[in-house]
Design a protein around this motif. Structure first.
Motif, PDB file in Angstrom:
ATOM      1  N   THR A 108       4.217 -11.599  24.035  1.00  0.00           N
ATOM      2  CA  THR A 108       4.872 -11.367  25.321  1.00  0.00           C
ATOM      3  C   THR A 108       6.070 -12.317  25.459  1.00  0.00           C
ATOM      4  OG1 THR A 108       4.474 -11.167  27.658  1.00  0.00           O
ATOM      5  CG2 THR A 108       3.265 -12.911  26.562  1.00  0.00           C
ATOM      6  N   ARG A 109       7.123 -11.851  26.057  1.00  0.00           N
ATOM      7  CA  ARG A 109       8.407 -12.562  26.254  1.00  0.00           C
ATOM      8  C   ARG A 109       9.170 -12.793  24.939  1.00  0.00           C
ATOM      9  NH1 ARG A 109       9.345 -10.971  30.537  1.00  0.00           N
ATOM     10  NH2 ARG A 109      10.887 -12.526  31.092  1.00  0.00           N
ATOM     11  N   SER A 110       8.868 -11.999  23.939  1.00  0.00           N
ATOM     12  CA  SER A 110       9.567 -12.177  22.661  1.00  0.00           C
ATOM     13  C   SER A 110      10.845 -11.347  22.594  1.00  0.00           C
ATOM     14  CB  SER A 110       8.651 -11.799  21.499  1.00  0.00           C
ATOM     15  OG  SER A 110       8.277 -10.439  21.610  1.00  0.00           O
ATOM     16  N   GLY A 111      11.064 -10.484  23.601  1.00  0.00           N
ATOM     17  CA  GLY A 111      12.247  -9.628  23.590  1.00  0.00           C
ATOM     18  C   GLY A 111      11.958  -8.248  23.038  1.00  0.00           C
ATOM     19  N   LYS A 112      10.670  -7.952  22.887  1.00  0.00           N
ATOM     20  CA  LYS A 112      10.239  -6.687  22.283  1.00  0.00           C
ATOM     21  C   LYS A 112      10.673  -5.489  23.126  1.00  0.00           C
ATOM     22  CE  LYS A 112       5.913  -6.856  22.371  1.00  0.00           C
ATOM     23  NZ  LYS A 112       5.376  -6.236  23.534  1.00  0.00           N
ATOM     24  N   THR A 113      10.367  -5.517  24.412  1.00  0.00           N
ATOM     25  CA  THR A 113      10.715  -4.368  25.264  1.00  0.00           C
ATOM     26  C   THR A 113      12.231  -4.208  25.324  1.00  0.00           C
ATOM     27  OG1 THR A 113       8.753  -4.876  26.554  1.00  0.00           O
ATOM     28  CG2 THR A 113      10.263  -3.289  27.505  1.00  0.00           C
ATOM     29  N   THR A 114      12.946  -5.319  25.479  1.00  0.00           N
ATOM     30  CA  THR A 114      14.417  -5.244  25.527  1.00  0.00           C
ATOM     31  C   THR A 114      14.953  -4.665  24.225  1.00  0.00           C
ATOM     32  OG1 THR A 114      14.315  -7.234  26.878  1.00  0.00           O
ATOM     33  CG2 THR A 114      16.485  -6.582  26.082  1.00  0.00           C
ATOM     34  N   ASP A 129       4.495   2.293  24.480  1.00  0.00           N
ATOM     35  CA  ASP A 129       4.430   0.849  24.742  1.00  0.00           C
ATOM     36  C   ASP A 129       2.959   0.422  24.745  1.00  0.00           C
ATOM     37  OD1 ASP A 129       5.378  -1.641  25.220  1.00  0.00           O
ATOM     38  OD2 ASP A 129       5.951  -1.306  27.302  1.00  0.00           O
ATOM     39  N   GLU A 130       2.716  -0.784  24.320  1.00  0.00           N
ATOM     40  CA  GLU A 130       1.354  -1.356  24.328  1.00  0.00           C
ATOM     41  C   GLU A 130       0.346  -0.386  23.717  1.00  0.00           C
ATOM     42  OE1 GLU A 130       0.971  -4.382  25.141  1.00  0.00           O
ATOM     43  OE2 GLU A 130       2.783  -4.826  26.259  1.00  0.00           O
ATOM     44  N   TYR A 131       0.627   0.025  22.507  1.00  0.00           N
ATOM     45  CA  TYR A 131      -0.168   1.062  21.840  1.00  0.00           C
ATOM     46  C   TYR A 131      -1.656   0.699  21.740  1.00  0.00           C
ATOM     47  CZ  TYR A 131      -1.976   3.720  17.877  1.00  0.00           C
ATOM     48  OH  TYR A 131      -2.746   4.480  17.050  1.00  0.00           O
ATOM     49  N   PHE A 166      18.361  -8.771  18.004  1.00  0.00           N
ATOM     50  CA  PHE A 166      18.593  -7.510  18.716  1.00  0.00           C
ATOM     51  C   PHE A 166      19.700  -7.679  19.768  1.00  0.00           C
ATOM     52  CE2 PHE A 166      15.865  -3.924  17.636  1.00  0.00           C
ATOM     53  CZ  PHE A 166      15.274  -4.477  16.517  1.00  0.00           C
ATOM     54  N   PRO A 167      20.317  -6.553  20.157  1.00  0.00           N
ATOM     55  CA  PRO A 167      21.488  -6.652  21.049  1.00  0.00           C
ATOM     56  C   PRO A 167      21.233  -7.445  22.331  1.00  0.00           C
ATOM     57  CG  PRO A 167      21.241  -4.421  20.229  1.00  0.00           C
ATOM     58  CD  PRO A 167      20.030  -5.161  19.782  1.00  0.00           C
ATOM     59  N   VAL A 168      22.269  -8.180  22.703  1.00  0.00           N
ATOM     60  CA  VAL A 168      22.237  -8.887  23.982  1.00  0.00           C
ATOM     61  C   VAL A 168      22.976  -7.965  24.964  1.00  0.00           C
ATOM     62  CG1 VAL A 168      22.950 -10.969  25.217  1.00  0.00           C
ATOM     63  CG2 VAL A 168      22.312 -11.108  22.791  1.00  0.00           C
TER      64      VAL A 168
HETATM   65  N1  LIG Z   1      18.136  -9.620  22.357  1.00  0.00           N
HETATM   66  C1  LIG Z   1      17.925 -10.646  23.170  1.00  0.00           C
HETATM   67  N2  LIG Z   1      18.705 -11.739  23.094  1.00  0.00           N
HETATM   68  C2  LIG Z   1      18.500 -12.797  23.893  1.00  0.00           C
HETATM   69  N3  LIG Z   1      17.523 -12.860  24.826  1.00  0.00           N
HETATM   70  C3  LIG Z   1      16.718 -11.810  24.948  1.00  0.00           C
HETATM   71  C4  LIG Z   1      16.853 -10.648  24.128  1.00  0.00           C
HETATM   72  N4  LIG Z   1      15.907  -9.766  24.478  1.00  0.00           N
HETATM   73  C5  LIG Z   1      15.197 -10.344  25.463  1.00  0.00           C
HETATM   74  N5  LIG Z   1      15.667 -11.570  25.749  1.00  0.00           N
HETATM   75  C6  LIG Z   1      15.156 -12.505  26.767  1.00  0.00           C
HETATM   76  O1  LIG Z   1      13.739 -12.558  26.633  1.00  0.00           O
HETATM   77  C7  LIG Z   1      13.107 -12.215  27.864  1.00  0.00           C
HETATM   78  C8  LIG Z   1      11.855 -11.387  27.564  1.00  0.00           C
HETATM   79  O2  LIG Z   1      12.256 -10.125  27.072  1.00  0.00           O
HETATM   80  P1  LIG Z   1      11.282  -8.865  27.128  1.00  0.00           P
HETATM   81  O3  LIG Z   1      10.823  -8.608  28.508  1.00  0.00           O
HETATM   82  O4  LIG Z   1      11.972  -7.762  26.430  1.00  0.00           O
HETATM   83  O5  LIG Z   1      10.085  -9.406  26.260  1.00  0.00           O
HETATM   84  P2  LIG Z   1       8.711  -8.692  25.919  1.00  0.00           P
HETATM   85  O6  LIG Z   1       8.307  -9.197  24.587  1.00  0.00           O
HETATM   86  O7  LIG Z   1       8.806  -7.233  26.056  1.00  0.00           O
HETATM   87  O8  LIG Z   1       7.798  -9.301  27.006  1.00  0.00           O
HETATM   88  P3  LIG Z   1       6.670  -8.591  27.868  1.00  0.00           P
HETATM   89  O9  LIG Z   1       5.629  -8.173  26.880  1.00  0.00           O
HETATM   90  O10 LIG Z   1       6.224  -9.678  28.793  1.00  0.00           O
HETATM   91  O11 LIG Z   1       7.340  -7.445  28.566  1.00  0.00           O
HETATM   92  C9  LIG Z   1      14.170 -11.458  28.658  1.00  0.00           C
HETATM   93  O12 LIG Z   1      14.047 -11.727  30.021  1.00  0.00           O
HETATM   94  C10 LIG Z   1      15.475 -12.010  28.142  1.00  0.00           C
HETATM   95  O13 LIG Z   1      15.886 -13.101  28.921  1.00  0.00           O
END
Ligand SMILES: Nc1ncnc2c1ncn2[C@@H]1O[C@H](COP(=O)(O)OP(=O)(O)OP(=O)(O)O)[C@@H](O)[C@H]1O
Length: 465
Positions: free
Chosen positions: A227-233, A326-328, A444-446
């Protein structure tokens, strides 16, 4: 070339350095000759009976000194010029060879006097990336592979921004390749508006500058990360590109299934659980997606029959069709293991069957699943091996080696160099497209725009069209 524990440092220097040192030695000798010539004049002219003889000897010394000085000077300048023109790969090779074979640096391969020194080849594969290949002539693969740290230690001066990021032995164990890259060089895409996320073609999705997922040669995608690794983004960056391609006339979809009932589930056209946890809607959406694969495939089959040759989806004017689960692993637990008599299709087997159909049959019809799991360290049984092996593109956000072992086979990971500290959006990535088969680091893209709002807007546009 053979190893010698007494070899002077110059033996492993770059050719230009060797020439400059030779030039400097000649200059030194020239200086000495001049000095001797001067001494001869000083000492012998007052006492000589034949001063012209002394002058001749002095003249000879001066002439020899001038000749040697000129050659030495030219050699020094030529050496400097050669070094400045030397490609970075050759400079890096010289530095690495010195680090491994120069006895002053400790002989990390434990070579004995007279042993043939391994061959070192270095090439620059792209800007900021090098491959250094060292043969296993006199040492075992394991011994050579351990050189990663020693090589990194030699990456100083102009190479101080570089590090060994991956070590790989070839199948025949003839040599070990060290992948060295500028770890400060940024390849990430920075998009200040959603339009800047447009995909490069109908069959490619951009990950970072120079790294695209080529859908023609890869299949469904497995995305993992804490979680918070940027996966969803990261996944949204891919979905936005599919949405920007727009729908085609052959039933393409961008189907998002979010069992978390979090931000994504609030967007239009996203399928989620009912508040009571019922997941019928998810099964129905998956069934429709699986059905669309059949229809698209039959269009392609008809076209192929017409033309007498295989027609690919990207040639037939199809757009990419994407299912994001998501969350398979968590989603699987929402389905009853056994179906009831009244509702025989509502069970895990139906869900698994549909996912299997989509990931195994979809790619040829331009339909791809993106399957995300929260932690790669899921218990066995959480991630069916079928899904793992069918997903030919694999992405692990903020990777750690234990997690990576659940995504990739151990032999592909054994050689990854010591993991760094990774931030959100940093990932290890591999795809079966012939270019990214080896696990590599990507960012991954910002996206510097309101990502969820734009995703919602694009979803609306996609389904209205
Ligand atoms: N490509 C990126 N570059 C830089 N920062 C990023 C990037 N993607 C995400 N982040 C940062 O990381 C935070 C967490 O991203 P995200 O919600 O996608 O994580 P996640 O792994 O899907 O977490 P969760 O499981 O809690 O949803 C974002 O709020 C953002 O600030």
């Amino acid at each position: 070339m053979r190893y010698s524990s007494n070899a002077p440092a110059i033996v492993y220097a770059a050719p230009g350095t060797k020439l400059s040192v030779l030039g400097a030695v000649l200059l030194l000798i020239a200086g000495c000759l001049l000095g001797i010539g001067h001494l001869i004049i000083e000492l012998f002219s007052p006492i000589a009976t034949e001063p012209s003889g002394v002058l001749t000897v002095h003249g000879n010394y001066v002439a020899a000194a001038i000749a040697l000085g000129a050659i030495g000077g030219i050699a020094v300048i030529a050496g400097i010029a050669i070094n400045s023109k030397l490609p970075a790969s050759k400079k890096l090779r010289a530095r690495v060879r010195a680090g491994i074979f120069d006895p002053r640096f400790g002989n990390p391969l434990h070579l004995r006097d007279g042993e043939v020194v391994p061959r070192v080849v270095c090439k620059e594969t792209e800007a900021g990336r090098f491959e250094i290949s060292i043969s296993t002539l006199s040492s075992s693969v394991d011994e050579v592979a351990k050189l990663a740290e020693c090589i990194s230690a030699r990456l100083c001066g102009r190479f101080s921004r570089y590090a060994v990021v991956l070590t790989e032995a070839d199948v025949a164990s003839n040599h070990v390749t060290f992948f060295v890259q500028d770890v400060t060089l940024h390849h990430e895409i920075e998009a200040s508006s959603v339009e800047e996320m447009s995909p490069p073609s109908a069959y490619e999705l951009r990950v970072q500058d120079g790294t695209n997922i080529d859908l023609r040669t890869s299949g469904s995608m497995l995305v993992a990360g804490k979680t918070r690794s940027g996966k969803t983004t990261g996944v949204i960056a891919l979905l936005i590109q599919a949405l920007l391609s727009g729908p085609d006339e052959y039933g393409s979809q961008v189907l998002i299934i979010d069992p978390k009932q979090a931000e994504l589930s609030r967007l239009p056209h996203v399928v989620s659980l009912r508040p009571d946890g019922d997941a019928h809607a998810i099964l129905e959406a998956l069934a429709l997606f699986a059905e669309s694969i059949k229809k698209r495939q039959s269009v392609l089959n008809d076209r192929s029959a017409e033309t007498g040759d295989a027609v690919h989806w990207w040639d037939a004017g199809f757009h990419v069709s994407v299912l994001f689960l998501d969350e398979y692993v968590a989603l699987r637990t929402m389905f009853p293991k056994r179906a009831s008599k009244e509702d025989p299709d509502y069970c895990l087997a139906t869900f698994d069957g549909l996912v299997k159909r989509i990931v195994t049959m979809g790619a040829s019809a331009g339909c791809y699943a993106i399957i995300s799991i929260a932690e790669a360290s899921v218990e066995e049984g959480g991630l069916p091996s079928m899904v793992r092996s069918a997903c030919s593109t694999r992405i692990l956000f903020r990777p750690t080696l234990p997690e990576a072992r659940l995504i990739w086979d151990a032999d592909r990971l054994a050689d990854l160099a010591a993991p760094r500290t990774y931030g959100p959006g940093d990932a290890w990535f591999s795809s079966t497209d012939g270019v990214h088969d080896r696990i590599s680091f990507v960012h991954f893209p910002v996206m510097r725009f309101r990502v969820y709002r734009e995703l919602g807007r694009l979803l609306d546009l996609y389904f209205i069209k």
